[in-house]
Each structure stands twice: as C-alpha cells, then as structure tokens.
Write an enzyme that holds these catalytic residues in place. Structure first.
Site, short mmCIF file in Angstrom:
data_model
loop_
_atom_site.label_atom_id
_atom_site.label_comp_id
_atom_site.label_asym_id
_atom_site.label_seq_id
_atom_site.Cartn_x
_atom_site.Cartn_y
_atom_site.Cartn_z
N SER A 89 60.65 53.17 52.33
CA SER A 89 60.51 53.96 50.88
C SER A 89 60.16 52.61 50.00
O SER A 89 60.93 51.56 50.06
CB SER A 89 61.76 54.34 50.66
OG SER A 89 61.87 54.88 49.32
N ASN B 237 72.86 53.40 55.25
CA ASN B 237 72.77 52.84 53.87
C ASN B 237 74.37 53.08 53.05
O ASN B 237 74.37 52.70 52.18
CB ASN B 237 71.96 54.03 53.04
CG ASN B 237 72.42 55.59 53.51
OD1 ASN B 237 72.44 55.93 54.56
ND2 ASN B 237 72.67 56.35 52.48
N GLN C 76 66.66 51.08 54.78
CA GLN C 76 67.49 49.94 54.19
C GLN C 76 67.05 48.81 55.04
O GLN C 76 67.69 47.54 54.57
CB GLN C 76 68.88 50.42 54.27
CG GLN C 76 69.42 51.62 53.42
CD GLN C 76 69.58 51.15 51.92
OE1 GLN C 76 69.41 50.06 51.61
NE2 GLN C 76 69.55 52.44 51.19
N CYS D 83 78.97 63.44 45.36
CA CYS D 83 79.39 64.84 44.73
C CYS D 83 78.21 65.82 44.86
O CYS D 83 77.14 65.57 44.59
CB CYS D 83 79.32 64.28 43.08
SG CYS D 83 80.38 62.76 43.02
N HIS E 142 61.10 52.22 46.68
CA HIS E 142 62.20 51.87 45.70
C HIS E 142 63.44 51.42 46.26
O HIS E 142 64.47 51.08 45.55
CB HIS E 142 62.46 53.06 44.76
CG HIS E 142 63.30 54.16 45.40
ND1 HIS E 142 64.60 54.49 45.11
CD2 HIS E 142 62.96 55.19 46.29
CE1 HIS E 142 65.09 55.39 45.91
NE2 HIS E 142 64.20 56.04 46.60
N ALA F 274 60.55 58.25 51.29
CA ALA F 274 61.17 58.16 52.67
C ALA F 274 61.55 59.59 53.06
O ALA F 274 61.18 60.01 54.27
CB ALA F 274 62.05 57.30 52.80
N THR F 275 61.86 60.44 52.15
CA THR F 275 62.55 61.77 52.36
C THR F 275 61.20 62.65 53.06
O THR F 275 61.27 63.22 54.03
CB THR F 275 62.77 62.59 51.25
OG1 THR F 275 64.23 61.98 50.83
CG2 THR F 275 63.17 63.91 51.41
N THR G 43 46.09 63.70 46.68
CA THR G 43 45.26 62.51 45.95
C THR G 43 46.19 61.52 46.01
O THR G 43 47.40 61.51 45.79
CB THR G 43 44.69 62.79 44.46
OG1 THR G 43 43.80 63.93 44.50
CG2 THR G 43 44.34 61.60 43.72
#
Ligand SMILES: *Cc1c(COP(=O)(O)O)cnc(C)c1O
Length: 409
Positions: free
Chosen positions: A227, A179, A207, A352, A229, A99-100, A267
């Site tokens: 995305s 998210n 999401q 973080c 994942h 998605a990025t 590819t």
C-alpha cells in the site's frame, strides 16, 4: 492553460464549505505510522507534476498522443520502481486502489483461479480485516477456511502451518509484519511448506515493504500486496504482485476496459502511481538509514517504558520490527490512557466499531484476556519521528500510567 474560465468561487451555502479542522495543537506528536505515514515531501512534489493542465495529466491509456504517452511512460517508470521494491518483474505488478483491493484481488482471484484443485484455504487469526473478511466471504461461496494458530508470541511456525494444511489446500494467506504488534512472520520458511503442498501463498506485506522486505521473502510469495500510504506515499494506491505463472489464471474482481493485463480495469491514477513509485524509490535509497533511525528510537522508547512496572510489549520480543510497539499497561484502561496522552497520536488495542469498543482480534488471538487487550496501546513511528518526540511520548506514558494507577488504587 486549460481552465481560464474557472467557475466562480462557491458561496458559503453551496457545497463542501465547512473547513476541515487541521489544527493539531502545538507540540502534538504523531505516533500512528502503522495507520498511515505522512507523504514524503519529495513524493508530494513529484505527484504535483501530474495533475494540472501545465503538467502530465494525460490518460495513460491514450497512447495515440503525447499527453497520454507521457503519462504512460511515467506509469512504466513507477511500475519498475515498485517491481524493484518487491524484487520482481514490472509485468508482475498490478495497480490497485490500495492494499485492501490488492488483497481482495489476490485472495479471491487466486481462490477462484484454483477452485478446480480444491476449496480449502488457510490463513491466520492475526491477519488484517481485509484478509479475514475475504476469507469469510469465500466461505459463503463454498470454500472452507482453516486458521493456523500462532504461538503465544504471535509467531506462526512450520509445524502448525503443516497441521492446518490439507491435500486440497489451494491458497494460504499470511502477513509479513503484523500491523498491531510488529511481529514478523518467517515467510521464507512457511513458503516452503505451502509450496511443498502445491498451494500458493498470498502475503500481506503492507507493514513490511518499507521496513524489512527482502528478496527471499518476496520470492516466496506468489501474490504480494502493498500500500502507498504505509510507505510514505499517498493514500488510495496500492499494488498486487502476481507471479508470472499466475497472471493468466487470476480471476479479476473488477470488470471494464481490460487494463492491467485484464486483471484490474479502470483508468490508472497517474499522480497516485507516480507518488507510490517515488515512495518506493526513496524506501530503497533510504532503507538502511531508515532502519537505523527506527531502531534507535525503538530502543529509547523501550528503555523508558521498561522502567515502569507492569508495562510489557505484546507479541514477539525477538521477531519484531522496530517502529511498531504494542504496550500492555496492566491495571490501566487504554481509553483512559488515550485521554491522558492527549496530543500524542497513538492507537488503542481496541477497534471501535460503531457503538461498542471491542478488544483487538489480534491481541485476543495471542491469548490476551479481554482486559489485557483493552489495556494495550500501539506506538508506531518512522522516518519523520524525532528522538525528542519519542522521549516526550515515552515519559508522558510512564507518568500517565503511574497517575492512573494511583487514581485506581
Ligand atoms: C493498512 C493495512 C492494510 C490495508 O491497506 P489500505 O491500502 O489502507 O487498503 C492491509 N494490511 C495491513 C497489514 C495494513 O496495515
């Protein structure tokens, strides 16, 4: 069949030999589905068929022979499955590495495609870093960015969006489901505002795709990013849906062999694509069951934590997807809480970055103080989470919050 003369096994000092620690303790509980979901076993089985010499490993662009043709057919089927998931046409789907990348292509590609009409872009402070950082970069390229202010519940309403827009606004970028808080944006209503002003809308639906995406929402998005994942598929694959009228205009961000209508060269990773396609098929088949399951678990978690004084849900109470719950535990630091919750994988309301821990930009944008943001934890769950796990985690949270408060008193 291909690899009969395989290389001899590597010696201990010859490369990536440190085994990855994959031991999770007995009874560890994974409640970080918003960070990534496990791959559905059915998806993993399907992917396996597209890797080795016995399988359909061909390059989908090499359609002069059967190896390539089979791979190309598999990609076409997956493209149809993704198109069906986002209520669009197969030719409107562009594969990306996640998605990025889809967001980068949609927002930068869309901005440059429309720069002759204006240089103004609107987004919100609640967006994912991918969106915010694209906006920031576009600013360095001569675009102007405005941020529409959410209300205290993290919702963006039509009037606020209207105030942020100008006659030279070319693109608006908003997310379907946040998210961090699970708050749902009314994309259909806001889409009307965007289109009335002649701008195009990019929706980060990462999401929302497996949870609540419906036809009206999809139809309101000119550009839509998802995305693999975050929907029980593999990492490293995503898609941008580009509405038909924009396909010829979008400015590619990756140059090369001209794959994907010239919009994204490279590819195609057949196994990843097949995996994301299979995941989309499962989402559509199971949408109703998954939603019931998530709602039931969400109710259990809420009922248990509501018993503890000083725990509240961040973001909207009413427009929130079941399965993402951001809990503010007053008087307790998320960092200590995370330690107390050892063995339960949740996420703190703080990101973080190298040395320092900063409060979440999303929670801060909701008007939470630094301290409140730093005392928040996100629970996110889904298809494979059990009732037992949710109850176990909820009671541990309740206990830990009480214990940490006693310590602080
Ligand atoms: C995970 C996530 C992304 C980024 O997706 P990747 O495929 O990991 O690049 C973007 N937006 C939201 C809302 C996300 O949750």
């Amino acid at each position: 069949m291909l690899n009969q003369n395989a290389a001899p096994p590597m010696k201990a000092d010859q490369g990536i030999t440190e085994p990855v620690d994959h031991t999770t303790g007995d009874g560890d509980i994974y409640l970080d589905y918003a960070a990534t979901t496990p791959v559905d076993p059915a998806v993993a089985r399907e992917m396996n068929r597209y890797l080795t010499g016995e399988g359909l490993f061909g390059n989908p662009a090499s359609v002069t022979h059967q190896f390539g043709k089979s791979a190309s057919d598999a990609v076409a089927i997956a493209r149809r499955d993704i198109a069906a998931l986002v209520y669009s046409k197969p030719k409107e789907i562009i594969w990306t590495s996640g998605a990025t990348e889809a967001i980068n292509l949609g927002i930068k590609g869309g901005a440059f495609a429309r720069r002759d009409r204006g240089r103004h872009i609107v987004t919100s402070p609640l967006e994912h870093r991918a969106v915010l950082d694209c906006a920031k970069w576009l600013e360095s390229q001569g675009f102007e960015i405005s941020y529409v202010e959410p209300n205290i519940d993290g919702e963006i309403d039509g009037p606020s969006l209207m105030r942020a827009m100008r006659s030279d606004t070319i693109l608006v970028a908003l997310m379907l489901v946040n998210n961090e808080t699970g708050t749902i944006t009314d994309i259909e209503r806001l889409g009307r505002v965007v289109h009335e002003q002649g701008a195009v809308l990019h929706v980060d639906a990462v999401q929302g795709a497996a949870r609540i995406l419906d036809e009206g929402t999809a139809a309101s998005a000119d550009l839509l990013s998802i995305s693999g994942h975050k929907m029980y598929g593999p990492k490293g694959i995503g898609a941008l849906r580009v509405s038909e009228g924009l396909i010829g205009q979008l400015v590619p961000q990756m140059h090369g062999g001209g794959h994907e209508s010239g919009l994204r060269s490279g590819t195609l990773p057949t196994h990843q694509i097949v995996g994301m396609g299979a995941a989309a098929r499962l989402v559509r088949e199971r949408r109703y069951d998954d939603a019931l399951h998530d709602a039931a678990l969400d109710r259990i978690l809420r009922e248990i934590v509501e018993q503890v004084e000083g725990i509240s849900i961040n973001g909207s109470q009413v427009r929130r997807v079941p399965g993402i719950m951001n809990l503010r535990c007053d008087g307790v630091e998320a960092e200590s809480l995370m330690l107390a919750l050892r063995g339960i994988a949740v996420s703190a309301g703080a990101a973080c970055t190298s040395a320092e821990t900063r409060p979440s930009h999303v929670l801060r944008a909701l008007g939470l103080s630094r301290e409140q943001a730093m005392s928040s934890v996100r629970f996110s769950f889904g298809r494979f989470t059990t009732r037992r796990e949710i109850e176990g985690a909820a009671f541990r949270l309740a206990e830990s919050v009480r214990a940490l408060r006693r310590l602080a008193a």
